[in-house]
Scaffold this active site. Structure first.
Site, PDB file in Angstrom:
ATOM      1  N   THR A 134     -28.292  42.543  45.814  1.00 19.76           N
ATOM      2  CA  THR A 134     -27.990  41.336  45.038  1.00 19.76           C
ATOM      3  C   THR A 134     -26.675  40.702  45.478  1.00 19.76           C
ATOM      4  OG1 THR A 134     -27.288  40.642  42.813  1.00 19.76           O
ATOM      5  CG2 THR A 134     -27.009  42.939  43.313  1.00 19.76           C
ATOM      6  N   ASP A 135     -26.545  39.407  45.243  1.00 18.17           N
ATOM      7  CA  ASP A 135     -25.267  38.727  45.532  1.00 18.17           C
ATOM      8  C   ASP A 135     -24.181  39.127  44.529  1.00 18.17           C
ATOM      9  OD1 ASP A 135     -26.234  37.396  43.265  1.00 18.17           O
ATOM     10  OD2 ASP A 135     -25.955  35.381  44.082  1.00 18.17           O
ATOM     11  N   GLU A 136     -24.574  39.798  43.427  1.00 20.89           N
ATOM     12  CA  GLU A 136     -23.588  40.129  42.387  1.00 20.89           C
ATOM     13  C   GLU A 136     -22.563  41.149  42.877  1.00 20.89           C
ATOM     14  OE1 GLU A 136     -25.244  40.525  38.436  1.00 20.89           O
ATOM     15  OE2 GLU A 136     -26.945  39.256  38.970  1.00 20.89           O
ATOM     16  N   TYR A 159     -24.064  47.088  36.421  1.00 21.26           N
ATOM     17  CA  TYR A 159     -25.201  46.814  37.312  1.00 21.26           C
ATOM     18  C   TYR A 159     -24.721  46.523  38.728  1.00 21.26           C
ATOM     19  CZ  TYR A 159     -28.712  43.988  39.752  1.00 21.26           C
ATOM     20  OH  TYR A 159     -29.563  43.471  40.710  1.00 21.26           O
ATOM     21  N   LYS A 163     -25.186  48.631  42.287  1.00 23.32           N
ATOM     22  CA  LYS A 163     -25.842  48.075  43.489  1.00 23.32           C
ATOM     23  C   LYS A 163     -24.862  48.101  44.671  1.00 23.32           C
ATOM     24  CE  LYS A 163     -29.427  46.493  43.867  1.00 23.32           C
ATOM     25  NZ  LYS A 163     -30.767  47.082  44.165  1.00 23.32           N
ATOM     26  N   ARG A 223     -25.419  29.902  38.173  1.00 18.88           N
ATOM     27  CA  ARG A 223     -26.233  30.808  38.981  1.00 18.88           C
ATOM     28  C   ARG A 223     -26.944  29.973  40.041  1.00 18.88           C
ATOM     29  NH1 ARG A 223     -23.237  33.640  36.783  1.00 18.88           N
ATOM     30  NH2 ARG A 223     -23.598  35.546  35.587  1.00 18.88           N
TER      31      ARG A 223
HETATM   32  P1  NAD Z   1     -37.419  44.714  37.896  1.00 12.81           P
HETATM   33  O1  NAD Z   1     -36.556  45.302  36.839  1.00 12.81           O
HETATM   34  O2  NAD Z   1     -38.404  43.656  37.544  1.00 12.81           O
HETATM   35  O3  NAD Z   1     -38.246  45.873  38.622  1.00 12.81           O
HETATM   36  C1  NAD Z   1     -37.685  47.122  38.917  1.00 12.81           C
HETATM   37  C2  NAD Z   1     -38.832  48.095  39.173  1.00 12.81           C
HETATM   38  O4  NAD Z   1     -38.252  49.376  39.496  1.00 12.81           O
HETATM   39  C3  NAD Z   1     -39.735  48.322  37.958  1.00 12.81           C
HETATM   40  O5  NAD Z   1     -41.086  48.221  38.349  1.00 12.81           O
HETATM   41  C4  NAD Z   1     -39.398  49.729  37.499  1.00 12.81           C
HETATM   42  O6  NAD Z   1     -40.494  50.409  36.901  1.00 12.81           O
HETATM   43  C5  NAD Z   1     -38.977  50.382  38.803  1.00 12.81           C
HETATM   44  N1  NAD Z   1     -38.103  51.536  38.595  1.00 12.81           N
HETATM   45  C6  NAD Z   1     -36.995  51.602  37.801  1.00 12.81           C
HETATM   46  N2  NAD Z   1     -36.474  52.845  37.841  1.00 12.81           N
HETATM   47  C7  NAD Z   1     -37.248  53.565  38.698  1.00 12.81           C
HETATM   48  C8  NAD Z   1     -37.209  54.909  39.154  1.00 12.81           C
HETATM   49  N3  NAD Z   1     -36.282  55.770  38.727  1.00 12.81           N
HETATM   50  N4  NAD Z   1     -38.146  55.319  40.047  1.00 12.81           N
HETATM   51  C9  NAD Z   1     -39.111  54.463  40.479  1.00 12.81           C
HETATM   52  N5  NAD Z   1     -39.206  53.186  40.050  1.00 12.81           N
HETATM   53  C10 NAD Z   1     -38.283  52.746  39.178  1.00 12.81           C
HETATM   54  O7  NAD Z   1     -36.424  44.220  39.025  1.00 12.81           O
HETATM   55  P2  NAD Z   1     -36.514  42.955  40.007  1.00 12.81           P
HETATM   56  O8  NAD Z   1     -35.903  41.784  39.352  1.00 12.81           O
HETATM   57  O9  NAD Z   1     -37.887  42.857  40.559  1.00 12.81           O
HETATM   58  O10 NAD Z   1     -35.506  43.430  41.149  1.00 12.81           O
HETATM   59  C11 NAD Z   1     -35.964  44.238  42.230  1.00 12.81           C
HETATM   60  C12 NAD Z   1     -34.800  44.545  43.147  1.00 12.81           C
HETATM   61  O11 NAD Z   1     -34.239  43.333  43.644  1.00 12.81           O
HETATM   62  C13 NAD Z   1     -33.661  45.302  42.465  1.00 12.81           C
HETATM   63  O12 NAD Z   1     -33.171  46.265  43.380  1.00 12.81           O
HETATM   64  C14 NAD Z   1     -32.619  44.227  42.183  1.00 12.81           C
HETATM   65  O13 NAD Z   1     -31.327  44.776  42.204  1.00 12.81           O
HETATM   66  C15 NAD Z   1     -32.851  43.295  43.361  1.00 12.81           C
HETATM   67  N6  NAD Z   1     -32.513  41.872  43.100  1.00 12.81           N
HETATM   68  C16 NAD Z   1     -33.025  41.239  42.015  1.00 12.81           C
HETATM   69  C17 NAD Z   1     -32.725  39.880  41.829  1.00 12.81           C
HETATM   70  C18 NAD Z   1     -33.289  39.105  40.657  1.00 12.81           C
HETATM   71  O14 NAD Z   1     -32.926  37.929  40.466  1.00 12.81           O
HETATM   72  N7  NAD Z   1     -34.193  39.645  39.879  1.00 12.81           N
HETATM   73  C19 NAD Z   1     -31.885  39.207  42.729  1.00 12.81           C
HETATM   74  C20 NAD Z   1     -31.381  39.911  43.830  1.00 12.81           C
HETATM   75  C21 NAD Z   1     -31.717  41.254  44.007  1.00 12.81           C
HETATM   76  P1  TYD Z   2     -29.769  36.892  33.803  1.00 12.66           P
HETATM   77  O1  TYD Z   2     -31.132  36.294  33.918  1.00 12.66           O
HETATM   78  O2  TYD Z   2     -29.576  38.084  32.928  1.00 12.66           O
HETATM   79  O3  TYD Z   2     -29.275  37.190  35.296  1.00 12.66           O
HETATM   80  P2  TYD Z   2     -27.817  37.652  35.839  1.00 12.66           P
HETATM   81  O4  TYD Z   2     -26.962  38.014  34.702  1.00 12.66           O
HETATM   82  O5  TYD Z   2     -28.156  38.814  36.703  1.00 12.66           O
HETATM   83  O6  TYD Z   2     -27.313  36.459  36.615  1.00 12.66           O
HETATM   84  O7  TYD Z   2     -28.774  35.775  33.287  1.00 12.66           O
HETATM   85  C1  TYD Z   2     -28.593  34.566  34.006  1.00 12.66           C
HETATM   86  C2  TYD Z   2     -27.476  33.802  33.324  1.00 12.66           C
HETATM   87  O8  TYD Z   2     -27.905  33.414  32.015  1.00 12.66           O
HETATM   88  C3  TYD Z   2     -26.213  34.623  33.116  1.00 12.66           C
HETATM   89  O9  TYD Z   2     -25.086  33.772  33.310  1.00 12.66           O
HETATM   90  C4  TYD Z   2     -26.293  35.072  31.662  1.00 12.66           C
HETATM   91  C5  TYD Z   2     -27.032  33.926  30.997  1.00 12.66           C
HETATM   92  N1  TYD Z   2     -27.901  34.291  29.857  1.00 12.66           N
HETATM   93  C6  TYD Z   2     -27.797  33.582  28.662  1.00 12.66           C
HETATM   94  O10 TYD Z   2     -26.974  32.660  28.517  1.00 12.66           O
HETATM   95  N2  TYD Z   2     -28.637  33.922  27.637  1.00 12.66           N
HETATM   96  C7  TYD Z   2     -29.553  34.927  27.740  1.00 12.66           C
HETATM   97  O11 TYD Z   2     -30.278  35.219  26.760  1.00 12.66           O
HETATM   98  C8  TYD Z   2     -29.650  35.634  28.992  1.00 12.66           C
HETATM   99  C9  TYD Z   2     -30.631  36.759  29.140  1.00 12.66           C
HETATM  100  C10 TYD Z   2     -28.803  35.278  30.019  1.00 12.66           C
END
Ligand code: NAD
Ligand code: TYD
Length: 356
Positions: A134-136, A159, A163, A223
């Site tokens: 992630t970019d975070e 989080y 990461k 974001r």
């Molecule tokens: P998500 O929470 O939707 O999915 C995570 C998956 O991992 C789930 O299916 C869960 O069951 C599985 N999981 C959790 N713990 C586990 C374990 N111990 N063993 C096996 N499986 C397990 O997450 P996402 O949003 O699809 O993100 C996927 C990846 O991409 C993550 O590594 C996250 O850090 C990264 N990422 C997400 C975003 C975003 O915007 N969602 C952006 C950049 C990077």
């Molecule tokens: P989120 O989807 O949790 O992603 P991340 O925190 O990883 O960027 O949140 C996106 C943005 O929205 C973040 O600045 C937090 C804000 N947010 C709210 O204002 N209300 C909400 O209920 C949630 C879940 C997030």
């Protein structure tokens, strides 16, 4: 001899991004065997994979990346030669409530995959460990500037710290043992199958049920939003053409303040639900800010675009509209995933949130 040219272990393939990636790879690469390893936590759901369960090049394995014996067995039984690692605890608010599960899954889980891969792979010939991050990890920006691949790490939530730690471990395995690895750091994704604890699906779900729309703080946090399908094509590109040991930033150059985004969602939902203009905006409620809330994320993805010719395919207006249409067409999915385990968590975490 196997009929497949690669045996790819995708971890977290039942989650939001993972399910899009698994579906894309299973359809696009019939000569690759895709082994989807997922623990099916509250965030993982096999409904996300409907339609590909019976594909000859697909297999699901329920397993925990923090269990080294299970993971070793999987590497051996499926003769895994590539890993695309997405499994993680992924929600910042949950990491504030319960950091330990993030540390265990994201750090120890990644370490276990690296250890098992190294043991199984021997000389690393024709192997690759792709870590999805992630970019975070780069921290938080002021009003100006971008995250580049060489921006110093400055994670600020449990989080993002977990990461960042997993990214360091992946690089350490490259540097120390010569493991062929590649890492990508992506901005916020949106699209179908995203669990409704994250901003966009949470707002869509609440608008549907005429519930308050909780905006943290004053809503000015920024974001950088990317369509999940564009993240998947970026992973495909980097998996096949990225250089060993390199990091690639992925982003859509689509910055929005949270409040601007929520307004966009409200107006699109009013239109689609044929409600009077402004009905959904009336549900917006400013609530106590997230602890340590990062102000702004913004990715510079020039390296990926220039070196590997990747481009995002759609802009947020079109992407948000497609996303909302999907949630409106799949209210049963929303109901299924917001009941049971998740509901208990949601009430525990948010039930008593103070309103400003
Ligand atoms: P998500 O929470 O939707 O999915 C995570 C998956 O991992 C789930 O299916 C869960 O069951 C599985 N999981 C959790 N713990 C586990 C374990 N111990 N063993 C096996 N499986 C397990 O997450 P996402 O949003 O699809 O993100 C996927 C990846 O991409 C993550 O590594 C996250 O850090 C990264 N990422 C997400 C975003 C975003 O915007 N969602 C952006 C950049 C990077
Ligand atoms: P989120 O989807 O949790 O992603 P991340 O925190 O990883 O960027 O949140 C996106 C943005 O929205 C973040 O600045 C937090 C804000 N947010 C709210 O204002 N209300 C909400 O209920 C949630 C879940 C997030």
């Amino acid at each position: 001899m196997s009929a497949f040219t690669k045996n790819i272990l995708v971890t977290g393939g039942a989650g939001f991004i993972g399910s899009h990636l698994v579906r894309y790879f299973v359809n696009k690469y019939p000569d690759y065997k895709i082994i989807n390893l997922d623990l099916l936590t509250y965030a993982g759901n096999l409904e996300n994979l409907k339609g590909i369960e019976d594909a000859p090049n697909y297999e699901f394995v329920k397993a925990d990346i923090t269990n080294i014996d299970e993971i070793r067995n999987i590497f051996t039984s499926y003769n895994i030669d590539h890993v695309i690692h997405l499994a993680a605890e992924s929600h910042v608010d949950r990491s504030i409530e319960n950091p330990l599960s993030f540390i265990t899954t994201n750090i120890t889980g990644t370490a276990i995959l690296l250890i098992a891969a190294r043991e199984h792979w021997g000389d690393f010939k024709d192997k690759r460990f792709y870590h999805v991050s992630t970019d975070e990890v780069y921290g938080s920006l002021g009003a100006e500037g971008f995250f580049y691949e060489d921006t110093s790490y400055d994670p600020r939530s449990p989080y993002s710290a977990s990461k960042a730690s997993s990214d360091h471990l992946v690089r350490a395995f490259n540097h120390t043992y010569g493991m062929p690895v590649v890492i990508s750091n992506c901005s916020n994704n949106y699209g179908p199958y995203q669990f409704p604890e994250k901003l966009i699906p949470l707002m869509v779900n609440n608008i549907l049920h005429k519930k308050n729309l909780p905006v943290y703080g004053d809503g000015t946090n920024v974001r950088d939003w990317l369509w999940v399908g564009d993240h998947v094509t970026a992973i495909d590109t980097i998996f096949h053409n990225g250089k060993d040991g390199e990091t690639y930033n992925i982003g859509g150059e689509n910055e929005l303040q949270n409040i601007e985004l929520v307004h966009m969602l409200c107006d699109l939902m009013d239109e689609k639900l044929e409600q009077p203009v402004g009905s959904s905006r009336n549900l917006i409620t400013f609530v106590t800010d997230r602890l340590g809330h990062d102000a702004r994320y913004a990715i510079d993805a020039t390296k990926l675009k220039k070196e590997l010719n990747w481009e995002p395919s759609i802009q947020p207006n079109e992407g948000m509209s497609k996303t909302i249409d999907w949630y409106l067409d799949n209210t049963e999915w929303l109901e299924n995933v917001t009941s049971g385990k998740y509901q208990e968590y949601y009430e525990a975490a948010y039930g008593n949130r103070d309103l400003v």
